[in-house]
Design a protein around this motif. Sequence first.
Motif, PDB file in Angstrom:
ATOM      1  N   ILE A  98      -2.602 -38.712  64.384  1.00 48.36           N
ATOM      2  CA  ILE A  98      -3.123 -39.449  63.229  1.00 48.36           C
ATOM      3  C   ILE A  98      -2.295 -39.071  62.011  1.00 48.36           C
ATOM      4  CG2 ILE A  98      -5.160 -39.902  61.825  1.00 48.36           C
ATOM      5  CD1 ILE A  98      -6.684 -38.498  64.288  1.00 48.36           C
ATOM      6  N   LYS A  99      -1.658 -40.073  61.422  1.00 46.18           N
ATOM      7  CA  LYS A  99      -0.915 -39.823  60.182  1.00 46.18           C
ATOM      8  C   LYS A  99      -1.821 -40.217  59.020  1.00 46.18           C
ATOM      9  CE  LYS A  99       1.704 -40.748  56.569  1.00 46.18           C
ATOM     10  NZ  LYS A  99       1.809 -41.817  55.586  1.00 46.18           N
ATOM     11  N   TYR A 100      -2.060 -39.241  58.168  1.00 43.75           N
ATOM     12  CA  TYR A 100      -2.993 -39.429  57.055  1.00 43.75           C
ATOM     13  C   TYR A 100      -2.172 -39.522  55.771  1.00 43.75           C
ATOM     14  CZ  TYR A 100      -7.493 -38.507  54.736  1.00 43.75           C
ATOM     15  OH  TYR A 100      -8.646 -38.591  53.996  1.00 43.75           O
ATOM     16  N   GLY A 101      -2.098 -40.709  55.227  1.00 42.70           N
ATOM     17  CA  GLY A 101      -1.238 -40.946  54.061  1.00 42.70           C
ATOM     18  C   GLY A 101      -1.834 -40.430  52.767  1.00 42.70           C
ATOM     19  N   GLY A 102      -0.984 -40.158  51.812  1.00 46.93           N
ATOM     20  CA  GLY A 102      -1.407 -39.626  50.521  1.00 46.93           C
ATOM     21  C   GLY A 102      -2.348 -40.541  49.757  1.00 46.93           C
ATOM     22  N   HIS A 103      -2.189 -41.866  49.923  1.00 45.34           N
ATOM     23  CA  HIS A 103      -3.078 -42.801  49.232  1.00 45.34           C
ATOM     24  C   HIS A 103      -4.468 -42.768  49.857  1.00 45.34           C
ATOM     25  CE1 HIS A 103       0.677 -44.800  47.677  1.00 45.34           C
ATOM     26  NE2 HIS A 103      -0.063 -44.680  46.589  1.00 45.34           N
ATOM     27  N   HIS A 106       0.236 -35.223  57.792  1.00 46.71           N
ATOM     28  CA  HIS A 106      -0.209 -35.787  56.513  1.00 46.71           C
ATOM     29  C   HIS A 106       0.974 -36.099  55.602  1.00 46.71           C
ATOM     30  CE1 HIS A 106       0.596 -32.078  54.298  1.00 46.71           C
ATOM     31  NE2 HIS A 106       0.139 -31.438  55.354  1.00 46.71           N
ATOM     32  N   GLY A 107       0.713 -37.019  54.665  1.00 45.13           N
ATOM     33  CA  GLY A 107       1.688 -37.298  53.620  1.00 45.13           C
ATOM     34  C   GLY A 107       1.240 -36.625  52.334  1.00 45.13           C
ATOM     35  N   GLY A 108       1.523 -37.295  51.219  1.00 48.11           N
ATOM     36  CA  GLY A 108       1.151 -36.747  49.919  1.00 48.11           C
ATOM     37  C   GLY A 108       2.074 -37.265  48.821  1.00 48.11           C
ATOM     38  N   GLY A 109       2.618 -38.473  49.055  1.00 43.27           N
ATOM     39  CA  GLY A 109       3.533 -39.064  48.066  1.00 43.27           C
ATOM     40  C   GLY A 109       2.959 -39.093  46.656  1.00 43.27           C
ATOM     41  N   PRO A 110       1.732 -39.660  46.451  1.00 48.72           N
ATOM     42  CA  PRO A 110       1.181 -39.726  45.090  1.00 48.72           C
ATOM     43  C   PRO A 110       0.965 -38.339  44.487  1.00 48.72           C
ATOM     44  CG  PRO A 110      -0.112 -41.088  46.608  1.00 48.72           C
ATOM     45  CD  PRO A 110       0.862 -40.329  47.440  1.00 48.72           C
ATOM     46  N   GLY A 142      11.887 -47.263  49.971  1.00 51.58           N
ATOM     47  CA  GLY A 142      10.627 -46.615  50.371  1.00 51.58           C
ATOM     48  C   GLY A 142      10.720 -45.100  50.498  1.00 51.58           C
ATOM     49  N   LEU A 143      11.894 -44.512  50.177  1.00 53.82           N
ATOM     50  CA  LEU A 143      12.069 -43.056  50.314  1.00 53.82           C
ATOM     51  C   LEU A 143      12.382 -42.428  48.963  1.00 53.82           C
ATOM     52  CD1 LEU A 143      14.263 -43.238  53.552  1.00 53.82           C
ATOM     53  CD2 LEU A 143      11.853 -42.583  53.406  1.00 53.82           C
ATOM     54  N   ARG A 144      11.872 -41.196  48.757  1.00 54.52           N
ATOM     55  CA  ARG A 144      12.058 -40.522  47.483  1.00 54.52           C
ATOM     56  C   ARG A 144      13.440 -39.862  47.428  1.00 54.52           C
ATOM     57  NH1 ARG A 144       8.067 -38.707  44.213  1.00 54.52           N
ATOM     58  NH2 ARG A 144       6.588 -38.665  45.936  1.00 54.52           N
ATOM     59  N   VAL A 145      14.247 -40.223  46.455  1.00 57.80           N
ATOM     60  CA  VAL A 145      15.527 -39.545  46.255  1.00 57.80           C
ATOM     61  C   VAL A 145      15.191 -38.090  45.913  1.00 57.80           C
ATOM     62  CG1 VAL A 145      17.659 -39.510  44.907  1.00 57.80           C
ATOM     63  CG2 VAL A 145      16.532 -41.699  45.411  1.00 57.80           C
ATOM     64  N   TYR A 184      14.515 -30.015  54.268  1.00 56.51           N
ATOM     65  CA  TYR A 184      14.570 -31.470  54.107  1.00 56.51           C
ATOM     66  C   TYR A 184      13.194 -32.085  53.879  1.00 56.51           C
ATOM     67  CZ  TYR A 184      19.496 -31.759  55.247  1.00 56.51           C
ATOM     68  OH  TYR A 184      20.851 -31.654  55.211  1.00 56.51           O
ATOM     69  N   ASN A 185      13.162 -33.052  52.981  1.00 55.42           N
ATOM     70  CA  ASN A 185      11.978 -33.855  52.717  1.00 55.42           C
ATOM     71  C   ASN A 185      12.004 -35.037  53.674  1.00 55.42           C
ATOM     72  OD1 ASN A 185       9.898 -35.370  51.620  1.00 55.42           O
ATOM     73  ND2 ASN A 185      11.000 -35.902  49.726  1.00 55.42           N
ATOM     74  N   VAL A 186      11.045 -35.087  54.579  1.00 58.12           N
ATOM     75  CA  VAL A 186      11.011 -36.171  55.571  1.00 58.12           C
ATOM     76  C   VAL A 186       9.824 -37.071  55.239  1.00 58.12           C
ATOM     77  CG1 VAL A 186      10.846 -36.722  58.035  1.00 58.12           C
ATOM     78  CG2 VAL A 186      11.994 -34.606  57.312  1.00 58.12           C
ATOM     79  N   ASN A 187      10.051 -38.355  55.246  1.00 56.95           N
ATOM     80  CA  ASN A 187       8.936 -39.277  55.046  1.00 56.95           C
ATOM     81  C   ASN A 187       7.871 -38.982  56.116  1.00 56.95           C
ATOM     82  OD1 ASN A 187       7.822 -42.045  56.247  1.00 56.95           O
ATOM     83  ND2 ASN A 187       7.933 -42.164  54.024  1.00 56.95           N
ATOM     84  N   ALA A 188       6.608 -38.959  55.699  1.00 58.46           N
ATOM     85  CA  ALA A 188       5.547 -38.533  56.621  1.00 58.46           C
ATOM     86  C   ALA A 188       5.387 -39.475  57.815  1.00 58.46           C
ATOM     87  CB  ALA A 188       4.227 -38.409  55.864  1.00 58.46           C
ATOM     88  N   ASP A 189       5.640 -40.765  57.607  1.00 51.91           N
ATOM     89  CA  ASP A 189       5.553 -41.711  58.734  1.00 51.91           C
ATOM     90  C   ASP A 189       6.644 -41.402  59.753  1.00 51.91           C
ATOM     91  OD1 ASP A 189       3.447 -43.310  57.610  1.00 51.91           O
ATOM     92  OD2 ASP A 189       4.945 -44.095  56.225  1.00 51.91           O
TER      93      ASP A 189
HETATM   94  C1  LIG Z   1      11.507 -38.870  51.838  1.00 51.07           C
HETATM   95  C2  LIG Z   1      10.160 -39.161  51.298  1.00 51.07           C
HETATM   96  O1  LIG Z   1       9.934 -40.213  50.715  1.00 51.07           O
HETATM   97  N1  LIG Z   1       9.209 -38.238  51.486  1.00 51.07           N
HETATM   98  C3  LIG Z   1       7.851 -38.377  51.027  1.00 51.07           C
HETATM   99  C4  LIG Z   1       7.018 -37.334  51.749  1.00 51.07           C
HETATM  100  C5  LIG Z   1       5.517 -37.543  51.567  1.00 51.07           C
HETATM  101  C6  LIG Z   1       5.039 -38.833  52.189  1.00 51.07           C
HETATM  102  O2  LIG Z   1       5.686 -39.513  52.976  1.00 51.07           O
HETATM  103  O3  LIG Z   1       3.739 -39.136  51.822  1.00 51.07           O
HETATM  104  P1  LIG Z   1       2.943 -40.527  52.028  1.00 51.07           P
HETATM  105  O4  LIG Z   1       2.690 -40.662  53.481  1.00 51.07           O
HETATM  106  O5  LIG Z   1       1.710 -40.291  51.247  1.00 51.07           O
HETATM  107  O6  LIG Z   1       3.781 -41.653  51.485  1.00 51.07           O
HETATM  108  C7  LIG Z   1       7.766 -38.156  49.498  1.00 51.07           C
HETATM  109  O7  LIG Z   1       8.535 -37.378  48.944  1.00 51.07           O
HETATM  110  O8  LIG Z   1       6.874 -38.781  48.895  1.00 51.07           O
END
Ligand SMILES: CC(=O)N[C@@H](CCC(=O)OP(=O)(O)O)C(=O)O
Length: 297
Positions: A31-36, A65-69, A87-90, A193-198
């Motif tokens: 289960i991927k739990y997004g920051g939103h 889990h994520g945590g973008g916001p 869609g990715l954070r520099v 490394y910062n990896v997108n949570a998805d």
């Molecule tokens: C590379 C990249 O974009 N990393 C994401 C990691 C957190 C994430 O993915 O959180 P959500 O699932 O809440 O979007 C970031 O820095 O926001």
Amino acid sequence: MTELPNVHVRAEILAQALPHMQRYDQEIVLIKYGGHAMGDAAAAQTFAQDVVLLEQSGLKPLVVHGGGPQIGKMLDRLGIQSEFRGGLRVTDAATVEVVEMVLAGSINKQIVGWISGQGGRAIGLCGKDGNMVRAKRAMKTFRDPESNVEQVLDLGLVGEPDHVERGVLDAVLKAELIPVLAPVAYGADGQTYNVNADTFAGAIAGALRAKRLLLLTDVPGVLDKNKKLIPELTVEDCRRLIADGTITGGMIPKIETCMYALDRGVEAVVILDGKVNHAVLLELFTNYGAGTLIRRG
Ligand SMILES: CC(=O)N[C@@H](CCC(=O)OP(=O)(O)O)C(=O)O
Ligand SMILES: Nc1ncnc2c1ncn2[C@@H]1O[C@H](COP(=O)(O)OP(=O)(O)O)[C@@H](O)[C@H]1O
């Protein structure tokens, strides 16, 4: 037909969960739990309750889990500028420090705490622990819709998993603990490394051949151009929706994750609204599937 008293209706619903429980018995569900999704306090408690209920029912749940916001808020407080491309954070050196602090520190332990609060036993880890996820610098291209020119994006310390070591996860699951994973990885070059949570969730689901991957976000699922929910998609449909601009922003890494996980043997992926109370339970243990179900086709 005589109407059943409320308590009997509840018992009926409980009984209906039996075939679903049998179907997922001993299966890995990620289960991927997004920051939103996490922002909704009531749903967060029911989320933790659902995860514990899955474990209690014989499934093997894992949480990524994520945590973008939340990262965004902390960067603002520290006066560090941040921007997203494709869609990715520099991510520069200062940003990755904050990313690790927020994801592997506060959010990870908050979720572990919620699960403990519901009587479960969770363990919080990130991709660095037990050499679980090694990443390399992400190489992403982006086609500018105006000029139609394709360019390589320089995203800095954004990582793409290139190796998953499942030993630590197998040990944790064997000990009947629920892994809660923050999407931070190590590089062979010694970098964090910062990896997108998805993306991270897809890599883990693929390596463990999970039965299901659920992506909990803040929208009901994949929406069409008229903002209507699309209940089912194939991989081919997904490619078309990205190409025609229906799927944009944060939904792009989500869909890429779905395609990657399906390619590696995950049976199906579901994108659903994590702000709905008991979203996970409704999806897995009832006949009321929620969100968008994605299969190979
Ligand atoms: C590379 C990249 O974009 N990393 C994401 C990691 C957190 C994430 O993915 O959180 P959500 O699932 O809440 O979007 C970031 O820095 O926001
Ligand atoms: N076709 C689409 N259907 C649904 N959401 C979309 C679509 N295209 C772009 N999005 C955006 O993707 C967002 C979900 O991604 P993201 O913000 O990264 O969520 P999370 O924090 O849960 O990972 C939605 O809130 C929406 O703004």
